[in-house]
Design a protein around this motif. Structure first.
Motif, short mmCIF file in Angstrom:
data_model
loop_
_atom_site.label_atom_id
_atom_site.label_comp_id
_atom_site.label_asym_id
_atom_site.label_seq_id
_atom_site.Cartn_x
_atom_site.Cartn_y
_atom_site.Cartn_z
N GLU A 149 0.73 -1.18 0.17
CA GLU A 149 -0.04 0.00 -0.02
C GLU A 149 0.82 1.17 -0.01
O GLU A 149 0.29 2.24 -0.49
CB GLU A 149 -0.92 0.09 1.28
N LYS A 150 2.06 0.97 0.63
CA LYS A 150 2.91 2.30 0.85
C LYS A 150 3.40 2.60 -0.47
O LYS A 150 3.91 3.86 -0.70
CB LYS A 150 4.02 2.25 1.57
N TYR A 151 3.30 1.96 -1.66
CA TYR A 151 3.85 2.36 -3.02
C TYR A 151 2.83 2.64 -4.00
O TYR A 151 2.93 2.95 -4.99
CB TYR A 151 4.47 1.04 -3.65
N SER A 152 1.64 3.13 -3.30
CA SER A 152 0.43 3.27 -4.20
C SER A 152 0.66 4.42 -5.10
O SER A 152 -0.01 4.55 -6.14
CB SER A 152 -1.04 3.35 -3.35
N ASN A 153 1.55 5.52 -4.73
CA ASN A 153 1.60 6.55 -5.37
C ASN A 153 2.78 6.61 -6.32
O ASN A 153 3.18 7.44 -7.00
CB ASN A 153 1.95 7.80 -4.47
N SER A 154 3.47 5.44 -6.43
CA SER A 154 4.50 5.05 -7.53
C SER A 154 4.02 4.99 -9.00
O SER A 154 2.67 4.65 -9.19
CB SER A 154 5.29 4.11 -7.14
N ASN A 155 4.92 5.11 -10.12
CA ASN A 155 4.56 5.03 -11.26
C ASN A 155 4.53 3.39 -11.83
O ASN A 155 4.89 3.33 -12.76
CB ASN A 155 5.32 5.87 -12.11
N ILE A 156 4.51 2.60 -10.83
CA ILE A 156 4.58 1.27 -11.17
C ILE A 156 3.48 0.31 -10.74
O ILE A 156 2.96 0.59 -9.67
CB ILE A 156 5.94 0.77 -10.30
N GLU A 157 3.09 -0.43 -11.67
CA GLU A 157 1.79 -1.31 -11.12
C GLU A 157 2.24 -2.46 -10.44
O GLU A 157 3.31 -2.96 -10.85
CB GLU A 157 1.22 -1.71 -12.52
N ILE A 158 1.75 -2.65 -9.29
CA ILE A 158 2.25 -3.96 -8.57
C ILE A 158 1.12 -4.90 -8.29
O ILE A 158 -0.01 -4.39 -7.91
CB ILE A 158 2.52 -3.44 -6.96
N HIS A 159 1.29 -6.19 -8.73
CA HIS A 159 0.21 -7.17 -8.48
C HIS A 159 0.87 -8.16 -7.80
O HIS A 159 1.99 -8.41 -7.87
CB HIS A 159 0.19 -7.77 -10.00
N THR A 160 -0.03 -8.79 -6.90
CA THR A 160 0.49 -9.80 -6.05
C THR A 160 -0.44 -10.84 -6.34
O THR A 160 -1.70 -10.82 -6.70
CB THR A 160 0.35 -9.39 -4.50
N PHE A 161 0.06 -12.27 -6.34
CA PHE A 161 -0.83 -13.39 -6.35
C PHE A 161 0.09 -14.42 -5.30
O PHE A 161 0.90 -14.31 -5.07
CB PHE A 161 -0.71 -13.92 -7.78
N ASN A 162 -0.81 -15.47 -5.08
CA ASN A 162 -0.48 -16.54 -4.24
C ASN A 162 -0.03 -17.67 -4.86
O ASN A 162 -0.59 -18.28 -5.87
CB ASN A 162 -1.47 -16.84 -3.08
N GLN A 163 1.34 -18.33 -4.41
CA GLN A 163 1.45 -19.66 -5.01
C GLN A 163 0.62 -20.56 -4.15
O GLN A 163 -0.48 -20.47 -3.43
CB GLN A 163 2.87 -20.17 -4.81
#
Length: 470
Positions: A149-163
């Protein structure tokens, strides 16, 4: 054979009742166990069939073509790329709670901070949009969601998924541990990073990335500070239509257990120590015959992943990992992403500089990267050119330093180690500020003795066992 068939049908019905996991996880798990029963122990290779790979198969890094000079061409390359970090590991071995990737590496920045800064700089420099994917395990998922959440203002899309989340198997009767009332985290395990391919597909991330025109994923461990995006490698793979690339690097004596690439029956494949017949283990560890090892920096074509996962073709060697939970012997079956190399078309290794392999597995590694041996530039950890010896010093810290908090409290500041060859520290040793270590230094405090190294001390080729030696 009947017993195995019986085991599997019994397992299927037990697994069907595990509501904590998805249908694809249930199927994946049952398939893995069936395959394990069919194949028995780790498949050993026929030693005489092993060949050393040629430069066509393991390409020397310095023979790669230079990257295009036109920034617009570079942007086109980068717009085909996705960066994926394996983020399933906990920091427990270093005495930290939560995901390992949130340990502070340098200047108050964590592994994850550095990764985000690097990709942000790339996106800004070329006007591209390289997304970051984090593959979490059920152990790291909740914490990671909060952290990103702390990177929400960055210019980068962050996706998480679970193994995948698989049940541990009770060795005695082949019943899943959670079926016996172990429903807490102890009943489950993440099945190794070979699971990255099916999990990308099952999470829906793979199709989403393909629909955005992405072509390659760069997979690396989140604790490898050297695993940064490399345009020369990406350019080479796209031009030569290589579906898979494993970065390897020359072995040193510290890496003798690492997997290596071989040519075997006309295919390039990973050879792990577990597959080596006992009488050849020493030969496997030698630096003469097997000169390279797997860094676990992998570049893989997304369409190829889709094709192979949908065909159930990724049958990597199974690594049986025996554990014990509350006195019950259990088995967890795992696979490694590097072993998938033999299933992809035009798969290659690239023999990269050692600087692309800088993992932090223990506080001794943390000492290296926090010292003056490295500097931090734009999120990249770069080795100090003032050190002329190619190898890093060997660092051996006693158990008093195992946990990050203890390690940090015992150093007022990290010593200068540019001219250090080796350091051994054991016992109750405390370091002052501004210390310089050179050559071979051994500091071993006798039992019950507190040994304080004063501020500004310069220790060169010294063996210290008590205050009288300082």
């Amino acid at each position: 054979m009947a017993t195995d068939t019986a085991k599997i049908s019994q397992l299927k019905s037990a697994v069907a009742n595990l509501n904590q996991i998805s249908e694809s996880e249930k199927t994946g798990f049952v398939n893995l166990v069936s395959r394990y029963l069919r194949s028995g122990e780790a498949q050993q290779v026929e030693w005489s069939k092993i060949q050393t790979p040629t430069d066509e198969v393991v390409v020397p890094y310095d023979t790669l073509a230079p990257t295009p000079e036109d920034p617009e061409e570079t942007k086109k390359l980068l717009d085909k790329l996705v960066v994926l970090k394996l983020n399933g590991g906990l920091g427990t071995t270093m005495g930290c709670t939560g995901p390992k990737s949130v340990i502070e590496v340098r200047n108050g920045l964590t592994f994850l901070d550095l990764i985000v800064i690097q990709i942000e700089n790339l996106n800004k420099k070329y006007g591209c949009s390289v997304p970051l994917l984090l593959m979490n395990s059920f152990n790291t998922h909740d914490d990671t969601q909060k952290i990103v959440e702390k990177y929400s203002n960055s210019n980068i899309e962050i996706h998480t998924f679970n193994q995948s989340q698989y049940p541990r198997l009770v060795v005695d009767d082949f019943v899943p541990l959670p079926s016996k009332g172990h429903t807490d985290k102890d009943g489950w395990y993440p099945p190794g990073h070979g699971d990255v391919f099916p999990s990308l597909k099952n999470s829906g991330k793979l199709d989403a990335l393909l629909s955005k025109g992405k072509e390659y994923v760069f997979v690396a461990n989140s604790d490898n500070l050297g695993a940064v995006v490399d345009l020369k490698i990406l350019n080479h793979l796209i031009r030569n239509k290589n579906e898979y690339c494993m970065e390897v690097t020359p072995k040193t004596l510290a890496d003798v257990k690492g997997g290596t690439l071989i040519s075997y029956e006309g295919k390039v494949q990973l050879l792990e120590i577990a597959q080596v017949p006992d009488q050849h283990v020493n030969e496997f560890k030698s630096i003469e015959k097997f000169k390279i090892f797997n860094t676990n920096n992998l570049w893989v074509n997304l369409k190829a992943i889709k094709r192979l996962v949908e065909a159930d073709a990724l049958e990597m060697e199974i690594i049986p990992n025996p554990k014990e939970v509350d006195g019950v012997k259990v088995l967890q079956l795992e696979t490694a992403a590097g072993a998938a190399i033999k299933f992809f078309d035009h798969a290659i290794g690239i023999n990269v500089p050692r600087s692309r392999f800088l993992p932090v597995k223990a506080t001794s590694d943390l000492l290296l990267v926090q010292s003056d041996l490295y500097t931090l530039v734009d999120g990249f950890v770069i080795r100090n050119p003032a050190r002329t010896i190619p190898a890093n010093p060997s660092i051996d810290l006693g158990p008093e330093y195992k946990k990050v908090a203890n390690f940090l409290s015992r150093f007022k500041s990290i010593p200068s180690i540019i001219e250090l060859d080796s350091l051994k520290v054991a016992g109750d040793v405390w370091f002052g500020a501004g210390i310089t270590l050179k050559g071979k230094v051994s500091i071993v405090a006798k039992s019950g003795v507190k040994l304080e190294i004063p501020d500004g001390a310069i220790l060169q080729n010294k063996e210290i066992n008590g205050p009288e030696d300082l």
